[in-house]
Design an enzyme around this catalytic site. Structure first.
Site, mmCIF file in Angstrom:
data_model
loop_
_atom_site.group_PDB
_atom_site.id
_atom_site.type_symbol
_atom_site.label_atom_id
_atom_site.label_comp_id
_atom_site.label_asym_id
_atom_site.label_seq_id
_atom_site.Cartn_x
_atom_site.Cartn_y
_atom_site.Cartn_z
ATOM 1 C CE LYS A 78 -85.985 -90.108 -6.876
ATOM 2 N NZ LYS A 78 -85.287 -90.067 -8.023
ATOM 3 C CG ASN A 79 -85.732 -94.293 -7.304
ATOM 4 O OD1 ASN A 79 -85.842 -93.351 -7.376
ATOM 5 N ND2 ASN A 79 -83.922 -94.953 -6.720
ATOM 6 C CB CYS A 97 -77.794 -86.027 -13.387
ATOM 7 S SG CYS A 97 -77.040 -87.559 -12.850
ATOM 8 N NE ARG A 124 -78.390 -91.101 -12.980
ATOM 9 C CZ ARG A 124 -79.182 -90.888 -11.969
ATOM 10 N NH1 ARG A 124 -78.224 -89.935 -11.943
ATOM 11 N NH2 ARG A 124 -79.540 -91.861 -11.387
ATOM 12 C CG ASP A 137 -80.030 -94.149 -4.883
ATOM 13 O OD1 ASP A 137 -79.308 -93.396 -5.819
ATOM 14 O OD2 ASP A 137 -81.302 -94.363 -5.566
ATOM 15 N NE ARG A 184 -84.781 -85.064 -8.228
ATOM 16 C CZ ARG A 184 -84.137 -85.327 -8.367
ATOM 17 N NH1 ARG A 184 -82.895 -85.572 -8.414
ATOM 18 N NH2 ARG A 184 -83.910 -87.114 -9.123
#
Ligand code: UD1
Length: 430
Positions: free
Chosen positions: A22-23, A116, A121, A304, A396
């Protein structure tokens, strides 16, 4: 309401290919704007964050096609340089489009990403770097307006922000002259972005080290690239294997990207091995205590991965202390894990997990992406059938969660339940 039903207590076993990161895919899709031509990006996972990035590209006037895990972006005819608030809210990391739009159009208009689920952030590093490169920025009333012809600059980040490093890399491709980023983030996803930018013709090196150099102004064109595997999804499956006393091999993932996570599990009694394209973890007995786990920028322990690793230690036989150094609000999974019988004490940045002999099933609700994944890990290890709601967070970042875990022997399925009665509706979506 759609939920995951997870029957716990089965050791996971087998091999699984980890989907694209994803990143990586998000900044790479933003970078496709720079090409002014057709870019073909393979291994793009079916995530709602990718849907949001594609919606932004289409809003900007790109033609985007998705076929399986390949996304084709034609950015030859950009028609807009703004991102509306609704699209910004769908994905906080859409701020990564700022550098790309500015580079391509000479101006950009976004709304502020704001806070968030993980806490505030800020994007001050992004904005001050772009100012140093000649951008005029008006950031007021929740909006950001940028304009100006960019020039190269020597930039030193006060902390190695992933997003700021990426935004600068994108903006610097179109700037006049050389940009040098010191104290750049060193994540594998930064290297992946550099590799994609090189396929577009950008003159850039140093990604993966603390100094990234971009010689701006090289003519850019379309390119083709395959996104790297998602190390955080990999860490999730390793945590699930450790929590259930299983044996799992991850295909396509470089072991070096997960060294601190593997080290924690090794200390706790697991056997870990692997190479450039494979990671393996075997867990034959309950996890023991470990030295404190402190999250840090890459190559430190990834923030994460912290929630899922925490979940794995809940049913261990020792104490694990976590120190969260990146985000303020990253222990939201702790209260839900406590509903399963976990013994977790949180004080500020520190969480102390004392392993308990058994976790029991519960009705749970994901509060954020990785916190939700942590609940899945704990549910796989618990006695009985848990129910996890809040799947929009999990979707997500996980494209094949039930499929992958089922293939490893887990009892997990996505079902619709009647919110009033709690009964399962007939249609199963797996
Ligand atoms: C990226 C990842 C996210 C991961 C995080 C840290 C993506 C899409 N997201 O997020 O999954 O959790 O890295 O590894 O790649 N900060 C500032 N000012 C700034 C920018 C950041 O103070 O201008 C602070 C943040 O508040 C945070 C820390 O720096 O405390 C790290 O943030 P950053 O590395 O920028 O994370 P993201 O790029 O948002």
């Amino acid at each position: 309401m759609r939920v995951l039903r997870v029957g716990g207590g089965r050791p996971l076993s087998g091999a699984v290919a980890v989907h694209g990161a994803k990143n990586s895919v998000l900044p790479i899709l933003a970078a496709a704007i720079l090409a002014g031509g057709v870019s073909v990006i393979h291994n793009c996972p079916a995530l709602t964050d990718v849907d949001a990035a594609v919606a932004i590209l289409r809003h900007l006037g790109c033609r985007v096609q998705r076929e399986g895990e390949t996304v084709t972006v034609d950015s030859s005819a950009l028609t807009r340089m703004d991102i509306p608030d609704a699209l910004m809210r769908e994905m906080r990391s859409s701020v990564i489009f700022l550098g790309a739009i500015l580079a391509r159009c000479g101006q950009a208009e976004l709304s502020f990403p704001g806070g968030c689920e993980l806490g505030p952030r800020p994007i001050d590093l992004h904005l001050s770097a772009l100012r140093s490169m000649g951008a005029e920025i008006d950031a007021a009333c929740g909006g950001i307006r940028c304009r100006g012809r960019l020039h190269g600059a020597e930039l030193s980040l006060s902390l190695p922000s992933v997003g700021a490093t990426e935004n600068i890399m994108l903006a610097a491709c179109a700037a006049d002259g050389v940009t040098v980023i010191s104290n750049a983030a060193r994540e594998p996803e930064i290297v992946d972005l550099q590799n994609f930018l090189r396929t577009l013709g950008a003159d850039i090196d140093g990604a993966g080290t603390s100094t990234v150099t971009i010689r701006g102004g090289a003519p850019l064109h379309g390119g083709e690239h395959t996104v790297i595997a998602d190390r955080i999804v990999g860490a999730t499956y390793l945590a699930a294997a450790a929590a259930t006393g299983g044996h799992v091999a991850l295909e396509g993932l470089d072991r070096r990207w997960l060294l601190p996570v593997l080290d924690a599990f090794r200390q706790a009694g697991c056997t870990v091995s692997g190479g450039e394209k494979r990671v393996e973890l075997r867990c034959d007995r309950p996890l023991t205590g470990v030295r404190p786990i402190r999250t840090a920028p890459y190559p430190g322990f990834p923030t994460d991965a912290q929630p899922m690793v925490m979940a794995a230690f809940c049913g261990g036989r020792g104490t694990a202390v976590f120190v969260e150094n990146i985000f303020e609000n990253r222990y939201r999974q702790a209260a839900e894990l406590a509903r399963m019988g976990a013994d977790i004490r949180v004080e500020g940045r520190v969480a102390v997990v004392c392993g308990v002999p058994r976790l029991h099933a519960a009705r749970l609700e994901a509060a954020d992406l990785r916190g939700g994944a942590a609940l899945v890990v704990a549910a796989l290890a618990a006695e009985g059938e848990s129910q996890i709601a809040g799947l929009r967070h999990i979707d997500r970042g996980y494209a094949r969660l039930e499929e992958d875990l089922s293939s490893l022997g887990a009892d997990i399925r996505r079902v619709d339940v009647d919110t009033d009665t709690g009964t399962e509706r007939q249609r199963e979506t797996l």
